[in-house]
Design a protein around this motif. Sequence first.
Motif, PDB file in Angstrom:
ATOM      1  N   LYS A 161       0.742  -1.223  -0.050  1.00 46.48           N
ATOM      2  CA  LYS A 161       0.467   0.148   0.129  1.00 46.48           C
ATOM      3  C   LYS A 161       0.455   1.182  -0.208  1.00 46.48           C
ATOM      4  CE  LYS A 161      -4.336   1.832   2.015  1.00 46.48           C
ATOM      5  NZ  LYS A 161      -5.323   2.332   3.142  1.00 46.48           N
ATOM      6  N   ILE A 162       1.996   1.149   0.590  1.00 42.73           N
ATOM      7  CA  ILE A 162       2.937   1.924   0.385  1.00 42.73           C
ATOM      8  C   ILE A 162       3.492   3.191  -0.401  1.00 42.73           C
ATOM      9  CG2 ILE A 162       4.995   3.045   1.499  1.00 42.73           C
ATOM     10  CD1 ILE A 162       4.389   1.715   3.979  1.00 42.73           C
TER      11      ILE A 162
ATOM     12  N   SER B 138       3.483  11.605  -4.601  1.00 41.30           N
ATOM     13  CA  SER B 138       4.521  12.319  -3.571  1.00 41.30           C
ATOM     14  C   SER B 138       2.852  12.024  -2.840  1.00 41.30           C
ATOM     15  CB  SER B 138       4.414  14.009  -4.146  1.00 41.30           C
ATOM     16  OG  SER B 138       5.489  14.485  -2.456  1.00 41.30           O
ATOM     17  N   VAL B 139       3.522  11.711  -1.764  1.00 41.31           N
ATOM     18  CA  VAL B 139       3.179  11.116  -0.240  1.00 41.31           C
ATOM     19  C   VAL B 139       3.980  12.153   1.377  1.00 41.31           C
ATOM     20  CG1 VAL B 139       1.433   9.619   0.933  1.00 41.31           C
ATOM     21  CG2 VAL B 139       1.509   9.668  -1.613  1.00 41.31           C
ATOM     22  N   SER B 140       2.587  12.397   2.153  1.00 41.38           N
ATOM     23  CA  SER B 140       3.512  13.459   3.184  1.00 41.38           C
ATOM     24  C   SER B 140       3.520  12.230   4.055  1.00 41.38           C
ATOM     25  CB  SER B 140       2.939  14.066   3.407  1.00 41.38           C
ATOM     26  OG  SER B 140       1.695  13.789   4.191  1.00 41.38           O
ATOM     27  N   PHE B 141       4.002  12.370   5.272  1.00 40.15           N
ATOM     28  CA  PHE B 141       4.053  11.313   6.409  1.00 40.15           C
ATOM     29  C   PHE B 141       3.142  11.321   6.631  1.00 40.15           C
ATOM     30  CE2 PHE B 141       6.093   9.557  10.247  1.00 40.15           C
ATOM     31  CZ  PHE B 141       6.426   8.626  10.057  1.00 40.15           C
ATOM     32  N   ALA B 142       2.628  12.221   7.102  1.00 34.59           N
ATOM     33  CA  ALA B 142       1.276  12.420   8.175  1.00 34.59           C
ATOM     34  C   ALA B 142       0.060  11.700   7.164  1.00 34.59           C
ATOM     35  CB  ALA B 142       1.136  13.941   7.592  1.00 34.59           C
TER      36      ALA B 142
ATOM     37  N   ARG C  33      12.282  17.281  -0.040  1.00 33.18           N
ATOM     38  CA  ARG C  33      11.937  18.278   0.751  1.00 33.18           C
ATOM     39  C   ARG C  33      10.729  19.232  -0.155  1.00 33.18           C
ATOM     40  NH1 ARG C  33      15.319  18.289   5.460  1.00 33.18           N
ATOM     41  NH2 ARG C  33      16.693  16.718   5.599  1.00 33.18           N
ATOM     42  N   PHE C  34      11.643  19.695  -0.686  1.00 34.40           N
ATOM     43  CA  PHE C  34      10.509  20.904  -1.358  1.00 34.40           C
ATOM     44  C   PHE C  34       9.249  20.493  -1.940  1.00 34.40           C
ATOM     45  CE2 PHE C  34       8.685  22.842  -5.394  1.00 34.40           C
ATOM     46  CZ  PHE C  34       8.776  24.327  -5.030  1.00 34.40           C
ATOM     47  N   ASP C  35       8.843  18.783  -1.786  1.00 30.33           N
ATOM     48  CA  ASP C  35       6.979  18.833  -1.865  1.00 30.33           C
ATOM     49  C   ASP C  35       7.026  18.205  -0.877  1.00 30.33           C
ATOM     50  OD1 ASP C  35       6.971  19.851  -4.542  1.00 30.33           O
ATOM     51  OD2 ASP C  35       7.271  17.112  -4.954  1.00 30.33           O
ATOM     52  N   ASN C  36       7.895  17.926   0.672  1.00 31.71           N
ATOM     53  CA  ASN C  36       7.193  17.007   1.824  1.00 31.71           C
ATOM     54  C   ASN C  36       6.626  16.055   1.482  1.00 31.71           C
ATOM     55  OD1 ASN C  36       7.530  17.069   4.241  1.00 31.71           O
ATOM     56  ND2 ASN C  36       5.476  18.127   4.901  1.00 31.71           N
ATOM     57  N   GLY C  37       6.914  15.245   0.635  1.00 34.39           N
ATOM     58  CA  GLY C  37       6.531  13.802   1.077  1.00 34.39           C
ATOM     59  C   GLY C  37       7.415  12.797   0.838  1.00 34.39           C
TER      60      GLY C  37
END
Length: 327
Positions: free
Chosen positions: A9-10, A19-23, A55-59
């Motif tokens: 799933k990840i 792009s997927v954030s940690f949250a 880092r730019f997309d934070n994902g």
Amino acid sequence: MDRTERFYKIEMLIRTRGSVSFATLMDELGVSRATLKRDLEYLRARLDAPIVYDRFDNGYKLQADPRDQRQVKHELPGVWFSEREIHALLTMHQLIQGLDEGGVLARHLQPLLDKLHGMLGTSEHEAKELMKRVRIASPARRPVAPRHFELIGSALTRRQRVQMSYWVRSRQQETQRTVSPQRLVHYRNTWYLDAWCHSSDALRRFALDAIREASLLEQPRAKDVPVKTIEAELDAGYGVFSGAKVQWATLQFSPEAAQWVAHEQWHPQQQATLQPDGGLTLRVPYADATELVMDVLRHGEQVKVLAPQALVQRVSRQLRDAADRYA
């Protein structure tokens, strides 16, 4: 959700969303921060997943293939389905639900369906919406009692005989049969059982919807008939009707009807020839003319039977009888 499902799933979430954030990953997976960190580390260090943090997309993203920046080439070991394959499987599941009266097959496949939804990264709402995008229409479907379908399927796989009460429509009579199931056939929205009938000592084809009662017999074991023998005896003719003597019908279709018939398979051994005027000559084998006549009649004036003469006369007689009803 087990760890393998989380891994898939990840990767699927990152692959489909870019792009997927940690949250977001934590929320979608329903796991703690520590568990997600361990999963990401395991994917990168042990399974060589090219997951990188932007880092730019934070994902998190999948790093492109150095040889082709447009592609990300990676497949988790032990996972066999791509996203397109999963969607195909979901479509097939919808087909089974449309054909399966009472949900016998669909019920057994539900655990697989749940895993597929998890692998796709869809919520329950999204999964339901996805299933609505496939509609299976089954006109003239003859429902089968779920208990009979399940019993026949069990007998087929476990090689057991079946005792059944069977309604013979042509004679309007209920008969008692002991059969050894050989093969399940789904044909034109109807389920059939090919079986060795111990009452007639021969191969027979039974409509599952005509079974009134059925029970498994523990002994003796079902008689095994080679598949080639079944195909030779039951598949040689036209449709579901079998017979000892196979004949060939010659049908002439108009240019208008030929546009559709040229792309249809009436029989695996059919012989189709396009005519200069755009018409089509079709030759098909048959042992019993019942179903062939029905298919000829549905084309009305767009088809003419050329041979054999007995079939010409039968179709002609039925057309006259039908016209007489409107006289």
